[in-house]
Motif scaffolding. Sequence first.
Motif, PDB file in Angstrom:
ATOM      1  N   UNK A   1       0.839  -1.204   0.000  1.00 36.70           N
ATOM      2  CA  UNK A   1       0.000   0.000   0.000  1.00 36.70           C
ATOM      3  C   UNK A   1       0.870   1.247   0.000  1.00 36.70           C
ATOM      4  N   UNK A   2       1.853   1.266   0.885  1.00 37.90           N
ATOM      5  CA  UNK A   2       2.733   2.428   0.991  1.00 37.90           C
ATOM      6  C   UNK A   2       3.468   2.665  -0.324  1.00 37.90           C
ATOM      7  N   UNK A   3       3.931   1.589  -0.941  1.00 35.33           N
ATOM      8  CA  UNK A   3       4.643   1.724  -2.211  1.00 35.33           C
ATOM      9  C   UNK A   3       3.727   2.298  -3.288  1.00 35.33           C
ATOM     10  N   UNK A   4       2.485   1.854  -3.322  1.00 40.16           N
ATOM     11  CA  UNK A   4       1.561   2.338  -4.344  1.00 40.16           C
ATOM     12  C   UNK A   4       1.231   3.814  -4.144  1.00 40.16           C
ATOM     13  N   UNK A   5       1.382   4.296  -2.912  1.00 38.82           N
ATOM     14  CA  UNK A   5       1.107   5.707  -2.609  1.00 38.82           C
ATOM     15  C   UNK A   5       2.386   6.544  -2.596  1.00 38.82           C
ATOM     16  N   UNK A   6       3.521   5.909  -2.931  1.00 39.49           N
ATOM     17  CA  UNK A   6       4.824   6.596  -2.884  1.00 39.49           C
ATOM     18  C   UNK A   6       5.108   7.150  -1.486  1.00 39.49           C
ATOM     19  N   UNK A   7       4.787   6.347  -0.488  1.00 42.39           N
ATOM     20  CA  UNK A   7       4.974   6.743   0.906  1.00 42.39           C
ATOM     21  C   UNK A   7       5.744   5.653   1.651  1.00 42.39           C
ATOM     22  N   UNK A   8       6.112   5.966   2.884  1.00 44.92           N
ATOM     23  CA  UNK A   8       6.775   4.980   3.735  1.00 44.92           C
ATOM     24  C   UNK A   8       5.744   4.207   4.535  1.00 44.92           C
ATOM     25  N   UNK A   9       6.138   3.046   5.033  1.00 41.12           N
ATOM     26  CA  UNK A   9       5.253   2.267   5.895  1.00 41.12           C
ATOM     27  C   UNK A   9       4.871   3.084   7.129  1.00 41.12           C
ATOM     28  N   UNK A  10       5.826   3.858   7.620  1.00 35.93           N
ATOM     29  CA  UNK A  10       5.558   4.700   8.790  1.00 35.93           C
ATOM     30  C   UNK A  10       4.428   5.676   8.554  1.00 35.93           C
ATOM     31  N   UNK A  11       4.293   6.156   7.322  1.00 33.98           N
ATOM     32  CA  UNK A  11       3.226   7.119   7.024  1.00 33.98           C
ATOM     33  C   UNK A  11       1.844   6.474   7.155  1.00 33.98           C
ATOM     34  N   UNK A  12       1.789   5.166   6.927  1.00 31.58           N
ATOM     35  CA  UNK A  12       0.522   4.451   7.129  1.00 31.58           C
ATOM     36  C   UNK A  12       0.165   4.437   8.608  1.00 31.58           C
ATOM     37  N   UNK A  13       1.127   4.061   9.449  1.00 31.47           N
ATOM     38  CA  UNK A  13       0.824   3.889  10.873  1.00 31.47           C
ATOM     39  C   UNK A  13       0.713   5.206  11.632  1.00 31.47           C
ATOM     40  N   UNK A  14       1.093   6.308  11.038  1.00 27.22           N
ATOM     41  CA  UNK A  14       0.816   7.607  11.664  1.00 27.22           C
ATOM     42  C   UNK A  14      -0.603   8.080  11.352  1.00 27.22           C
ATOM     43  N   UNK A  15      -1.292   7.340  10.497  1.00 28.94           N
ATOM     44  CA  UNK A  15      -2.677   7.693  10.141  1.00 28.94           C
ATOM     45  C   UNK A  15      -3.686   6.626  10.561  1.00 28.94           C
ATOM     46  N   UNK A  16      -3.223   5.372  10.574  1.00 29.49           N
ATOM     47  CA  UNK A  16      -4.120   4.260  10.918  1.00 29.49           C
ATOM     48  C   UNK A  16      -3.418   3.363  11.927  1.00 29.49           C
ATOM     49  N   UNK A  17      -4.099   3.088  13.026  1.00 32.12           N
ATOM     50  CA  UNK A  17      -3.497   2.301  14.094  1.00 32.12           C
ATOM     51  C   UNK A  17      -3.198   0.870  13.663  1.00 32.12           C
ATOM     52  N   UNK A  18      -4.038   0.324  12.791  1.00 34.37           N
ATOM     53  CA  UNK A  18      -3.917  -1.069  12.378  1.00 34.37           C
ATOM     54  C   UNK A  18      -4.685  -1.262  11.078  1.00 34.37           C
ATOM     55  N   UNK A  19      -4.591  -2.464  10.517  1.00 31.99           N
ATOM     56  CA  UNK A  19      -5.371  -2.766   9.307  1.00 31.99           C
ATOM     57  C   UNK A  19      -6.867  -2.796   9.598  1.00 31.99           C
ATOM     58  N   UNK A  20      -7.241  -3.152  10.817  1.00 31.59           N
ATOM     59  CA  UNK A  20      -8.659  -3.138  11.169  1.00 31.59           C
ATOM     60  C   UNK A  20      -9.192  -1.704  11.220  1.00 31.59           C
ATOM     61  N   UNK A  21      -8.380  -0.799  11.756  1.00 30.52           N
ATOM     62  CA  UNK A  21      -8.767   0.617  11.741  1.00 30.52           C
ATOM     63  C   UNK A  21      -8.834   1.124  10.313  1.00 30.52           C
TER      64      UNK A  21
END
Length: 216
Positions: free
Chosen positions: A51-71
Amino acid sequence: MERKTLTLSTDIPGVFEARQERSIRIRDGYIEAGLDALNRMRLSELRVSDLARSCNCSVGSFYTRFESKQAYLRVLKAAAMSACDLEIDARVSEDMLRALGPERGLEALVDLMADIFSGRFRGLLRETLLRILEPDDPWAPMRASARRIIGNYHAALGDAFPHLGAEEARLRLSFCFQIVVGVLQNDLVNDYHVFSTRDRSVRAALKRNVLAYMSG
């Protein structure tokens, strides 16, 4: 359904509020990427790194916005329901249905639901439907939207079938919705039947059946 600017609640559990324009843009990019990905795979198969790669972002950028995959699933569902509610208001509001009349109003119901179940939210709906027995009742937002649609039909078209009477007409309108959604839900997980959303044949068959049922 065309893509519109996302409108989200700020109190989705496990979803951190985005305030700055760049942060909102990244969040929305993740949401769009997730909706697209769920049309190809289950949530369990979806990797945050992809997901992060498809958005040209880091994995960290995902977890600063969403606590988990369930969130993350919760925010995908919230985004989808917000868009679907806009479609409901635009296409099957009470005023719109009164203007359309009974026959075109029933056809509008089939078209609306078929568009929702076969469009960009198809994968998300399938994921949610397959989780329907989980304790947190993941289908609850869809059920709330369904009640709103049925309420609009009762209010606008409940007296539009004089050969049935108002009480029988409202009962049959409710069952028309049940027929349409039941067929489309089945198509989500068993896409091998005679009629399909892929070639729009299920849409035509549903229209024939609900019109015949309300005219009988």
